[in-house]
Design a protein around this motif. Structure first.
Motif, PDB file in Angstrom:
ATOM      1  N   GLU A 166       2.224   1.848  -3.426  1.00  0.00           N
ATOM      2  CA  GLU A 166       1.185   2.370  -4.311  1.00  0.00           C
ATOM      3  C   GLU A 166       0.959   3.857  -4.058  1.00  0.00           C
ATOM      4  O   GLU A 166       0.828   4.649  -5.004  1.00  0.00           O
ATOM      5  CB  GLU A 166      -0.115   1.592  -4.099  1.00  0.00           C
ATOM      6  CG  GLU A 166      -1.247   2.071  -5.010  1.00  0.00           C
ATOM      7  CD  GLU A 166      -2.519   1.275  -4.810  1.00  0.00           C
ATOM      8  OE1 GLU A 166      -3.589   1.834  -5.054  1.00  0.00           O
ATOM      9  OE2 GLU A 166      -2.441   0.095  -4.415  1.00  0.00           O
ATOM     10  N   PRO A 204      -3.609  -4.091  -0.149  1.00  0.00           N
ATOM     11  CA  PRO A 204      -4.874  -3.795  -0.846  1.00  0.00           C
ATOM     12  C   PRO A 204      -5.255  -4.917  -1.797  1.00  0.00           C
ATOM     13  O   PRO A 204      -4.409  -5.474  -2.488  1.00  0.00           O
ATOM     14  CB  PRO A 204      -4.551  -2.491  -1.595  1.00  0.00           C
ATOM     15  CG  PRO A 204      -3.066  -2.428  -1.677  1.00  0.00           C
ATOM     16  CD  PRO A 204      -2.541  -3.127  -0.465  1.00  0.00           C
ATOM     17  N   GLN A 248      -7.065   6.565  -4.682  1.00  0.00           N
ATOM     18  CA  GLN A 248      -7.204   7.145  -6.021  1.00  0.00           C
ATOM     19  C   GLN A 248      -8.669   7.283  -6.406  1.00  0.00           C
ATOM     20  O   GLN A 248      -9.081   8.285  -6.991  1.00  0.00           O
ATOM     21  CB  GLN A 248      -6.461   6.295  -7.045  1.00  0.00           C
ATOM     22  CG  GLN A 248      -4.948   6.430  -6.991  1.00  0.00           C
ATOM     23  CD  GLN A 248      -4.490   7.868  -7.183  1.00  0.00           C
ATOM     24  OE1 GLN A 248      -4.146   8.554  -6.223  1.00  0.00           O
ATOM     25  NE2 GLN A 248      -4.511   8.330  -8.419  1.00  0.00           N
ATOM     26  N   LEU A 251       0.834  -1.205   0.000  1.00  0.00           N
ATOM     27  CA  LEU A 251       0.000   0.000   0.000  1.00  0.00           C
ATOM     28  C   LEU A 251       0.866   1.250   0.000  1.00  0.00           C
ATOM     29  O   LEU A 251       0.583   2.213  -0.726  1.00  0.00           O
ATOM     30  CB  LEU A 251      -0.923  -0.011   1.218  1.00  0.00           C
ATOM     31  CG  LEU A 251      -1.828   1.216   1.398  1.00  0.00           C
ATOM     32  CD1 LEU A 251      -2.714   1.437   0.181  1.00  0.00           C
ATOM     33  CD2 LEU A 251      -2.681   1.063   2.665  1.00  0.00           C
ATOM     34  N   SER A 275      -7.172   1.074  -5.909  1.00  0.00           N
ATOM     35  CA  SER A 275      -6.846   1.961  -4.797  1.00  0.00           C
ATOM     36  C   SER A 275      -8.031   2.811  -4.390  1.00  0.00           C
ATOM     37  O   SER A 275      -8.568   3.590  -5.192  1.00  0.00           O
ATOM     38  CB  SER A 275      -5.678   2.868  -5.190  1.00  0.00           C
ATOM     39  OG  SER A 275      -5.498   3.874  -4.215  1.00  0.00           O
TER      40      SER A 275
END
Length: 210
Positions: free
Chosen positions: A63, A163, A170, A60, A167
């Protein structure tokens, strides 16, 4: 008895069995901030550091770092891309208002359910909301989670797990204007003001007379 959250007060009263007057007095932001429209940088302000480690799944975190620069204020934070030196409060609030989100993922003890963490309402939580910056919090933070869900001013995630889908951070950008509208609508709940000071002053005699 004074506590920073209702949940913390309830825990203390259940443990001590003391029947005393109580007042919830969170770490409200010190000053009101104008929530005029401002450009939000592709940044996430990280809350924590020094004696508090940041607990977040590595996948995560990677990301997040692909899409955002992580910044911290006046503290050592090993996941931050930029550590901004200590700023005077008004300057810090102005800088915080330019971040897209604030991340609250600190952990003070080995136990992720440590009561002082999960029932905490840190200064930077209220500072962020008052500055017009939505928060990203771990769902283990009981007291912050309750406020964020009631006011719809941020994202609640399990930050300790990898995750399993697209996301949510996002995806939340599609509703970002709603977060900003909710921050404006709930602004008075996050900042110290005369009404909260009056409640505190009125509470003092109750303690002295108990």
């Amino acid at each position: 008895m004074i506590g920073v959250s209702e949940e913390a007060l309830r825990m203390m009263l259940e443990k001590t069995m003391i029947d005393k007057p109580k007042l919830c007095l969170p770490n409200y932001a010190a000053t009101r901030v104008s929530l005029k429209t401002c450009v939000k940088n592709a940044e996430i302000a990280v809350v924590g550091g020094t004696h508090r480690k940041i607990s977040i799944d590595s996948s995560l975190l990677n990301e997040i770092k692909r899409n955002y620069k992580l910044i911290s204020f006046g503290t050592t934070c090993n996941i931050a891309d930029e550590q901004i030196p200590f700023l005077e409060y008004d300057f810090m609030m102005d800088r915080l208002s330019k971040a897209r989100f604030t991340l609250l993922a600190f952990q003070s003890r080995t136990d992720p359910q440590y009561a002082n963490d999960i029932y905490s309402l840190p200064n930077k939580f209220y500072d962020s909301l008052t500055a017009g910056t939505p928060v990203i919090i771990g769902k283990r933070f009981v007291s912050m989670k309750k406020i964020v869900e009631e006011t719809q001013t941020g994202i609640v995630l399990n930050l300790l797990e990898e995750p399993k889908g697209p996301s949510l951070i996002q995806n939340a950008l599609e509703s970002y204007d709603c977060y900003l509208d909710n921050l404006r609508a709930n602004h008075d709940k996050f900042v110290w003001d005369n009404s909260k000071e009056d409640d505190f002053v009125d509470f003092i005699p109750a303690i002295l007379n108990s």
